[in-house]
Design a protein around this motif. Sequence first.
Motif: not given
Length: 161
Positions: A27-43
């Motif tokens: 949580a301290a890094m403040q990650p955010r999940v952007l999307d998950w498409e075509d087998g790719c997760l972006r954060m």
Amino acid sequence: MQIPSSSSPDALLAALAAHYMAMPPVAAMQPRVLDWEDGCLRMHAPLAANVNDKGCAFGGSLSSLMTIAGWGLAFLTLAQAGQEADIYIADSRVRYLKPVYDDLLVEVRLDTAGEGADAIDLPGALRSKGRASVRMEARTVLADGGAAAVLVGRYVAIARD
């Protein structure tokens, strides 16, 4: 982590984001999940929460964000198939290529190098053996599309009784 009652992609991504925020170091890094498409997760994570004494991204933050992104992709892959498992990173190798002076953007995919043309069937292996191993490749992406860091990791999933 339990699979939400709705296994829609949005519900799974929301559950993943909540799981990350329940861990204080993450949580301290403040990650955010952007999307998950075509087998790719972006954060994404803001540079301000992950900056070092040189004004660029802290190497530990790059490694951590890529590691949790790989864990997240394993979770999403299994959850979409209706499977719950304890997921661990077994080993990893990180290469730091360039400093990051912007917010952190990570993309992770299954690493099928040496696995032939077919993608790894993580849910199938877990179902048949109760345990599965999968390699992931995560990249911290620069604004110009190049890689700032690359993590290749092996994740292990163990079915819950």
